[in-house]
Design a protein around this motif. Sequence first.
Motif, PDB file in Angstrom:
ATOM      1  N   PRO A 188      41.964 -29.439  94.052  1.00  0.00           N
ATOM      2  CA  PRO A 188      41.138 -28.221  94.061  1.00  0.00           C
ATOM      3  C   PRO A 188      41.897 -27.006  93.528  1.00  0.00           C
ATOM      4  N   LYS A 189      41.102 -26.025  93.180  1.00  0.00           N
ATOM      5  CA  LYS A 189      41.651 -24.838  92.541  1.00  0.00           C
ATOM      6  C   LYS A 189      41.100 -23.624  93.279  1.00  0.00           C
ATOM      7  N   GLN A 190      41.990 -22.792  93.772  1.00  0.00           N
ATOM      8  CA  GLN A 190      41.527 -21.581  94.470  1.00  0.00           C
ATOM      9  C   GLN A 190      41.348 -20.438  93.476  1.00  0.00           C
ATOM     10  N   ARG A 191      40.233 -19.774  93.565  1.00  0.00           N
ATOM     11  CA  ARG A 191      40.018 -18.573  92.763  1.00  0.00           C
ATOM     12  C   ARG A 191      39.440 -17.479  93.663  1.00  0.00           C
ATOM     13  N   GLU A 192      39.734 -16.241  93.329  1.00  0.00           N
ATOM     14  CA  GLU A 192      39.400 -15.145  94.238  1.00  0.00           C
ATOM     15  C   GLU A 192      38.388 -14.170  93.639  1.00  0.00           C
ATOM     16  N   PHE A 193      37.567 -13.650  94.495  1.00  0.00           N
ATOM     17  CA  PHE A 193      36.627 -12.594  94.096  1.00  0.00           C
ATOM     18  C   PHE A 193      36.680 -11.501  95.165  1.00  0.00           C
ATOM     19  N   ALA A 194      36.088 -10.361  94.834  1.00  0.00           N
ATOM     20  CA  ALA A 194      36.241  -9.191  95.711  1.00  0.00           C
ATOM     21  C   ALA A 194      35.295  -9.231  96.905  1.00  0.00           C
ATOM     22  N   ARG A 195      35.778  -8.702  97.995  1.00  0.00           N
ATOM     23  CA  ARG A 195      34.939  -8.485  99.160  1.00  0.00           C
ATOM     24  C   ARG A 195      33.885  -7.438  98.843  1.00  0.00           C
ATOM     25  N   ARG A 196      32.708  -7.616  99.405  1.00  0.00           N
ATOM     26  CA  ARG A 196      31.659  -6.609  99.298  1.00  0.00           C
ATOM     27  C   ARG A 196      31.536  -5.905 100.631  1.00  0.00           C
ATOM     28  N   ASN A 197      31.684  -4.591 100.575  1.00  0.00           N
ATOM     29  CA  ASN A 197      31.437  -3.797 101.775  1.00  0.00           C
ATOM     30  C   ASN A 197      30.130  -3.055 101.572  1.00  0.00           C
ATOM     31  N   LEU A 198      29.483  -2.747 102.657  1.00  0.00           N
ATOM     32  CA  LEU A 198      28.218  -2.026 102.587  1.00  0.00           C
ATOM     33  C   LEU A 198      28.424  -0.661 103.228  1.00  0.00           C
ATOM     34  N   SER A 199      27.868   0.374 102.605  1.00  0.00           N
ATOM     35  CA  SER A 199      28.086   1.714 103.138  1.00  0.00           C
ATOM     36  C   SER A 199      27.400   1.899 104.499  1.00  0.00           C
ATOM     37  N   HIS A 200      27.911   2.821 105.276  1.00  0.00           N
ATOM     38  CA  HIS A 200      27.354   3.187 106.580  1.00  0.00           C
ATOM     39  C   HIS A 200      27.334   2.057 107.593  1.00  0.00           C
ATOM     40  N   THR A 201      28.200   1.067 107.364  1.00  0.00           N
ATOM     41  CA  THR A 201      28.308   0.009 108.359  1.00  0.00           C
ATOM     42  C   THR A 201      29.685  -0.619 108.245  1.00  0.00           C
ATOM     43  N   VAL A 202      29.928  -1.636 109.044  1.00  0.00           N
ATOM     44  CA  VAL A 202      31.195  -2.369 108.944  1.00  0.00           C
ATOM     45  C   VAL A 202      30.847  -3.841 108.725  1.00  0.00           C
ATOM     46  N   VAL A 203      31.541  -4.485 107.820  1.00  0.00           N
ATOM     47  CA  VAL A 203      31.318  -5.924 107.635  1.00  0.00           C
ATOM     48  C   VAL A 203      32.612  -6.665 107.961  1.00  0.00           C
ATOM     49  N   SER A 204      32.808  -6.799 109.232  1.00  0.00           N
ATOM     50  CA  SER A 204      33.938  -7.555 109.748  1.00  0.00           C
ATOM     51  C   SER A 204      33.467  -8.098 111.086  1.00  0.00           C
ATOM     52  N   LYS A 205      33.596  -9.408 111.237  1.00  0.00           N
ATOM     53  CA  LYS A 205      33.099 -10.009 112.478  1.00  0.00           C
ATOM     54  C   LYS A 205      33.797  -9.418 113.701  1.00  0.00           C
ATOM     55  N   ARG A 206      35.082  -9.146 113.528  1.00  0.00           N
ATOM     56  CA  ARG A 206      35.831  -8.601 114.659  1.00  0.00           C
ATOM     57  C   ARG A 206      35.249  -7.248 115.095  1.00  0.00           C
ATOM     58  N   LYS A 207      34.956  -6.406 114.128  1.00  0.00           N
ATOM     59  CA  LYS A 207      34.409  -5.085 114.472  1.00  0.00           C
ATOM     60  C   LYS A 207      32.968  -5.198 114.969  1.00  0.00           C
ATOM     61  N   LEU A 208      32.227  -6.108 114.390  1.00  0.00           N
ATOM     62  CA  LEU A 208      30.849  -6.286 114.853  1.00  0.00           C
ATOM     63  C   LEU A 208      30.834  -6.804 116.294  1.00  0.00           C
ATOM     64  N   LEU A 209      31.799  -7.677 116.590  1.00  0.00           N
ATOM     65  CA  LEU A 209      31.914  -8.180 117.959  1.00  0.00           C
ATOM     66  C   LEU A 209      32.202  -7.026 118.922  1.00  0.00           C
ATOM     67  N   GLN A 210      33.009  -6.089 118.460  1.00  0.00           N
ATOM     68  CA  GLN A 210      33.314  -4.915 119.281  1.00  0.00           C
ATOM     69  C   GLN A 210      32.037  -4.124 119.601  1.00  0.00           C
ATOM     70  N   LEU A 211      31.144  -4.015 118.628  1.00  0.00           N
ATOM     71  CA  LEU A 211      29.877  -3.310 118.859  1.00  0.00           C
ATOM     72  C   LEU A 211      29.029  -4.056 119.882  1.00  0.00           C
ATOM     73  N   VAL A 212      29.042  -5.388 119.777  1.00  0.00           N
ATOM     74  CA  VAL A 212      28.249  -6.204 120.694  1.00  0.00           C
ATOM     75  C   VAL A 212      28.840  -6.116 122.098  1.00  0.00           C
ATOM     76  N   GLU A 213      30.132  -6.353 122.197  1.00  0.00           N
ATOM     77  CA  GLU A 213      30.755  -6.386 123.526  1.00  0.00           C
ATOM     78  C   GLU A 213      30.763  -5.026 124.198  1.00  0.00           C
ATOM     79  N   GLY A 214      30.816  -3.969 123.393  1.00  0.00           N
ATOM     80  CA  GLY A 214      30.807  -2.622 123.951  1.00  0.00           C
ATOM     81  C   GLY A 214      29.411  -2.151 124.323  1.00  0.00           C
ATOM     82  N   GLY A 215      28.406  -2.981 124.042  1.00  0.00           N
ATOM     83  CA  GLY A 215      27.040  -2.605 124.384  1.00  0.00           C
ATOM     84  C   GLY A 215      26.469  -1.502 123.498  1.00  0.00           C
TER      85      GLY A 215
END
Length: 554
Positions: A253-280
């Motif tokens: 196999p061959k690894q190739r990379e592409f850029a992360r897409r972020n969306l404005s006015h929010t966070v796209v990281s499971k860790r941070k989203l989990l923080q929103l959920v756990e913090g109520g």
Amino acid sequence: ADSRSLNFIEHIIEDDLASGFPKDQLRFRFPPEPNGYLHIGHASSICLNFGLGLRYDAPVNLRFDDTNPAKEEAEYVDAIKRDVSWLGFEWAEERYASDYFQQLYDWAEDLIRQGKAYVDSQSSEEIAAQKGTPTEPGTNSPHRNRSVSENLELFRGMKDGKFEAGAHVLRAKIDMASPNMLMRDPVMYRILHRAHHRTNTDWCIYPLYDWTHGESDYIEQVSHSLCTLEFKPHRPLYDWFLDAVTEAGKLRPKQREFARRNLSHTVVSKRKLLQLVEGGHVSGWDDPRMPTISGLRRRGCTPEAIRNFADTIGIAKRDNVVDVALLDFHMREHLNQIAPRVMAVLDPVKVVLTNYPEGETEWLETENNPEDPGAGTREIPFSRELYIEREDFREQANRKFFRLKLGGEVRLKSGYIIKAEQAVKDASGTITEIHCTYDPKSRSGSGTEESRRKVKGTLHWVSAEHAHRAEVRLYDRLFTDATPDQHKDRDFMEFLNPDSLEVVEARIEPGLAGAQPGERFQFQRLGYFCVDPDSSEDRLVFNRTVTLRDTWAK
Ligand code: ATP
Ligand code: MG
Ligand code: MG
């Protein structure tokens, strides 16, 4: 395959095919770690990988990268499968990195036998302290030259549960002076006495990402392993591990990379989203304000809108932030085609038609969707007392106010022309009723001259007696800042929008009774709305998916 121009990953594949790579060996995978719900960033990766599968008629596996039992759960596996399916994609095979634990273990023993791996018994702090810096070489571990037999004995002991967490790790023996820090004898295994959601307590050592990912790609014979840019420096390690196991005649196999897409006015990281959920701060992973696929679905977004959005933004070589307004645009585009039009009043004020007979109900015909000729018509009740939006009336207004004002006329959508005569107020000055007269000959579609009379404004309305009450949840951006998690000295939580949810008691046309969770509508003049699963038999709850226009102040 479609007609748009090729993205750079497709160019890589085209080049490979041109230089003789057999097309029938193309194979891809989407590899989520089941440690949270998928978000809109993942949608880009899903659309990329499954899009390649469709373009080249190649299989795409759904592979769960489940090597960290401390953070992973079966709930997440189920949610991920649901979301990928909902987006409209079919995977060839459902695979789990944990299915490869034995193979990975056997290979690790091979590496030990070849002198390419050793057990290190230092603490993680000691190992970190020996790493060196990008400009200075690291220091060899005192255990680096352990004999093969000692290494095998210790490694087997690790696997057999003879040691506490942290007592030993298995490291690849590469180069402590490599300019690439990741090549400085990376850890391959750690001890973790923790049950795994699939292998339960079979294992108490777990392989790390770098050791697992490429070998999983190899086991599945994935031709192009696409990952995000942060893994670019990992590529030499990916290749080093593959070199250690690849057999002649098998695809590497061959690894190739592409850029992360972020969306404005929010966070796209499971860790941070989990923080929103756990913090109520939100009601759950599928809160309609969340940028998760499940949140977007609950809000009323369609899979088509997400796919079109992902297609429009395409694949980039540099990380970037995409304006959430573009996602809203794609939601509107699709919902405009498919959503039936209905009438709902979110902030009702009563209109009394003083010259309309008391106790009478008329049923007026109205179009379900002017964008869709096949959508047909329906009948809505009209009577002496109606509701309109409070903001659609002013006692006095200038000539640019095309809604209702005292002495002025408007048309009620699919109904009559009315004229405001008097505003009735309570002791505090709040308007409680607007007394109007209607023009009996002006009914829309009745064919009379008056029915064609042009007045400047058209308002939506519901009949007071017939309307049902409904809860409507109005959402705004979850964060007030465009890039909440990209400020050096500030935590993203500081930018939470305190007004991201407003709940109102609306009046809706009676024909909406019985609408099912997930059904989408256009509330005329207001936006697109979707029935929420919180609805009950006698009380509907709606989420505002998106307004009709981009009215959000930036
Ligand atoms: P997160 O930081 O949210 O946990 P992740 O990359 O760790 O993201 P994974 O479950 O490992 O999450 O991601 C599965 C696949 O989706 C990977 O190939 C990853 O690179 C890709 N991916 C994740 N986030 C994005 C994003 N924002 N844009 C594009 N691709 C993404
Ligand atoms: Mg990851
Ligand atoms: Mg992650």
